[in-house]
Design an enzyme around this catalytic site. Structure first.
Site, PDB file in Angstrom:
ATOM      1  NE  ARG A 482      51.232  62.853   1.749  1.00 46.79           N
ATOM      2  CZ  ARG A 482      51.965  62.177   0.872  1.00 46.79           C
ATOM      3  NH1 ARG A 482      51.355  61.342   0.019  1.00 46.79           N
ATOM      4  NH2 ARG A 482      53.271  62.310   0.830  1.00 46.79           N
ATOM      5  CE  LYS A 514      52.532  67.185  -0.003  1.00 48.72           C
ATOM      6  NZ  LYS A 514      53.202  67.195   1.326  1.00 48.72           N
ATOM      7  CG  HIS A 603      49.781  63.135   8.716  1.00 46.07           C
ATOM      8  ND1 HIS A 603      49.457  62.997   7.388  1.00 46.07           N
ATOM      9  CD2 HIS A 603      51.130  63.342   8.747  1.00 46.07           C
ATOM     10  CE1 HIS A 603      50.539  63.139   6.644  1.00 46.07           C
ATOM     11  NE2 HIS A 603      51.565  63.345   7.449  1.00 46.07           N
ATOM     12  NE  ARG A 606      52.508  60.289   4.877  1.00 47.97           N
ATOM     13  CZ  ARG A 606      52.713  59.669   3.716  1.00 47.97           C
ATOM     14  NH1 ARG A 606      51.932  58.652   3.373  1.00 47.97           N
ATOM     15  NH2 ARG A 606      53.678  60.050   2.902  1.00 47.97           N
ATOM     16  CG  HIS A 629      58.407  59.954   2.217  1.00 46.66           C
ATOM     17  ND1 HIS A 629      58.886  59.299   3.343  1.00 46.66           N
ATOM     18  CD2 HIS A 629      57.270  60.584   2.615  1.00 46.66           C
ATOM     19  CE1 HIS A 629      58.088  59.539   4.364  1.00 46.66           C
ATOM     20  NE2 HIS A 629      57.104  60.307   3.948  1.00 46.66           N
ATOM     21  CE1 TYR A 638      57.778  58.408  10.189  1.00 49.20           C
ATOM     22  CE2 TYR A 638      58.488  58.301   7.904  1.00 49.20           C
ATOM     23  CZ  TYR A 638      57.561  58.671   8.855  1.00 49.20           C
ATOM     24  OH  TYR A 638      56.419  59.313   8.468  1.00 49.20           O
TER      25      TYR A 638
END
Length: 656
Positions: A482, A514, A603, A606, A629, A638
């Protein structure tokens, strides 16, 4: 006196030096009509012209009094224009009846706000200085003679004439010099070239110019073609000189955000009981939460020292470091909106809100009204008074995110025994539009990715920013970081593990990402080599193992001795600029692709990494780990996107 500067002229060039100074003006066959000036004569013009008459260097005078700097061509033109306006002013005064009262800012414009009446000349006012009659008694011939030396004039006579010139200007200034007003046109005060550029930006009046400066901040001039920082500072100085007439420019508007400290910016906006940022918010005593019905009883063992709702929010933000990080700012935004709405829209303390109140708040997020109170322009600095907590209505996904954050805030306050219960606990989580939070469509195709790589490779090698951009592009794609993580990682976050099959070993990047979760991201060997090359260009050498651990992977370009990290905002601007340049190059060949590049952000890389990795058969759990994630279901988006792509290609093949 400087060469090539014209003195006041008139229609009787053969007049004698002091002809007419002590007798009434010659009788005219008809009166001349007043002539409106194309620009106003201001006090700074009189000061400039006094220096011209005294023979002061023209460049120095222009640098001090004009908005164009040391431009001799414009300085001479301005001196000529002043001379013409003085002559026109004498003509206008001569056409007026003797009984007509004098008024400042004499012109054909109905502008009573211009220079104030300072007494009738010749009656003890400025014009009554010894040896100089009232301006109303001058003829054009006398005015011409005052400013043109007769043949064979002695030094003593020349000095006496200079003194009479200065007294004449003193007498005319209160009659002809205007004071600016907000509704004056910029063309009346600035040189034609400057006024034309300001007008092209939409700032046709002084009030519009000041509003543009207040809104644009310290770099407001970037909105005006062919006006740079130097000219901008002159315009600001001129406006400040007439602050009494025009009103002052808010000090906060001219503070450079990047160089000012947080304390300096906060000091520009004192706390007030109004819709304001948390750092400038003053809660009304009745609504500060001390007596909220949802507060825990006194003596029940509250675990934080906060006594008000604002203090409680600051305590909650304090446990979500780093301060100023992406997550911290997102939490601050939602807590700020929630508190402001409770006090200034609902009329309650945050610790008085019920379940029904919180349900109404979620509806408010979708349409914050009245917009004038709640919605402002994107990017408005927090220290300015036109700052607003919203940029517009929130999308269903954003409402869902806001719900999650403020519910977490209230849950934490319950755990801290500041609140008795969480009013959001009884509300269902809002449904977000679409099937997933991740917008996989915001990624690059293989062709677009290859174009970006070739475009970066062709950037000017002599530009110090080129090496940074080339590494940054490769690094962001290979790691899927990120933008906030790109800004924070340092060489001290790199870890090496020995591999029997590869003497170079395996490199990972370990940091806190994050949600304060520990991340460990694989760094491919080619990216490590690219990093060594980039560090060498920065003058740090290829051996990053020897560098200080706090050396940022993505560094500054400026050679000002500062080696600090780039902020997220600075890094975002770098990415946006790169994509915009690439879009301009691609526009002729692929307009649709160029439009996508122009909308891209960091982003997108990513999402591009995730989509490309799944398309090449990388295991789902590997992609999940690399992207950080928390749930495998998030990464599965995805996979669905890749399935959809395959289906489209089969349909387009026309095989059925």
């Amino acid at each position: 006196m400087p060469d090539n500067v014209r003195l006041p002229d008139c229609t009787t060039p053969n007049a004698t030096p002091d002809a007419g100074l002590n007798r009434p003006a010659p009788v005219r066959r008809r009166k001349r009509a007043a002539v409106a000036p194309s620009r106003w004569l201001g006090p700074h013009h009189f000061a400039f012209y006094r220096g011209v008459l005294e023979g002061v260097d023209l460049a120095r005078l222009a640098d001090r009094y004009l908005d164009t700097g040391r431009d001799l061509r414009i300085a001479r033109a301005t001196a000529d224009w002043i001379a013409e306006e003085l002559t026109r002013g004498v003509r206008r005064l001569a056409t007026r009846p003797a009984t007509r009262p004098a008024r400042g800012g004499d012109s054909a414009h109905p502008a009573p706000h211009h220079a104030a009446h300072q007494g009738e000349p010749g009656q003890g006012g400025a014009a009554g200085i010894a040896g100089t009659p009232s301006p109303r008694r001058w003829s054009e011939a006398a005015w011409h003679a005052l400013f043109h030396a007769p043949a064979g004039e002695s030094a003593t006579a020349r000095q006496a004439r200079r003194q009479r010139q200065q007294r004449a200007l003193d007498a005319l200034q209160p009659l002809l010099a205007a004071r600016p007003a907000p509704d004056d046109a910029v063309s009346g005060w600035f040189t034609p070239a400057i006024a034309e550029r300001l007008g092209a930006a939409g700032w046709t009046t002084l009030a519009a110019l000041q509003a543009g400066i207040a809104h644009g901040g310290a770099r407001w001039y970037r909105a005006v073609a062919r006006i740079g920082a130097h000219t901008a500072r002159r315009i600001e100085a001129w406006l400040a000189e007439f602050a009494t007439e025009l009103g002052p420019i808010p000090p906060a508007a001219l503070v450079p955000r990047r160089s000012a400290s947080a304390a300096e910016l906060a000091s520009l906006r004192p706390p007030a009981a109004m819709v304001a940022p948390l750092e400038a918010l003053l809660l009304p005593p009745a609504l500060d939460g001390r007596l909220g019905h949802n507060r825990t009883a006194a003596g029940s063992g509250q675990r934080i020292a906060a006594q008000t709702d604002l203090m409680a929010i600051h305590a909650w933000l304090g446990v979500h470091p780093p301060v100023g990080g992406h997550t911290w700012r997102a939490y601050r935004t939602q807590a700020e909106r929630f508190l402001l709405w409770a006090v200034f829209a609902r009329g309650k303390a945050l610790s008085d809100l019920t379940v029904e109140d919180c349900s109404a708040y979620l509806a408010f997020l979708a349409d914050p009204q009245p917009a004038a109170l709640w919605v402002g322009a994107r990017g408005t600095p927090r220290y300015r008074f036109d700052w607003r907590p919203f940029e517009g209505p929130l999308s269903p996904g954003s409402v869902r995110q806001a719900f999650t954050i403020v519910k977490s805030l209230c849950a934490w306050l319950v755990s801290a025994q500041y609140l008795r219960y969480n009013p959001f606990a009884l509300l269902p989580k809002p449904k977000a539009a679409g099937q997933g939070r991740i917008k996989v469509a915001r990624s690059f195709t293989d062709a677009q990715w290859q174009f970006l790589r070739s475009f970066a490779a062709g950037l000017p090698p002599e530009d110090a920013r080129t090496a940074r951009m080339q590494f940054l592009l490769r690094f962001a794609y290979a790691t899927g970081l990120r933008i906030s993580e790109q800004a924070q990682v340092t060489v001290g976050d790199l870890r090496q593990q020995d591999l029997a099959a590869d003497q170079r070993g395996m490199w990972t990047l370990s940091f806190v990402g994050k949600g304060t979760r520990a991340r460990e991201v694989h760094m491919p060997a080619p990216v490590i080599e690219a990093l060594r090359d980039y560090l060498a260009v920065r003058g740090l050498g290829r051996a990053f193992e020897r560098l200080h651990p706090e050396t940022p992977l993505i560094g500054r370009v400026k050679t000002d001795g500062h080696a600090g990290k780039l902020s997220v905002a600075q890094l975002d601007a770098i990415w946006k600029g790169f994509f915009a340049q690439a879009a301009d190059v691609l526009a002729a060949e692929d307009p649709a692709g160029a439009a996508r590049l122009a909308q891209a952000s960091a982003h997108w890389l990513r999402h591009t990494f995730g989509s490309h990795a799944i398309a090449r058969g990388v295991a789902l759990d590997v992609v999940q780990h690399q992207l950080g994630h928390a749930s495998l279901a998030t990464t599965s988006v995805y996979v669905h996107a890749e399935d959809a792509r395959r289906a489209r290609e089969l349909d387009q093949a026309g095989m059925y």
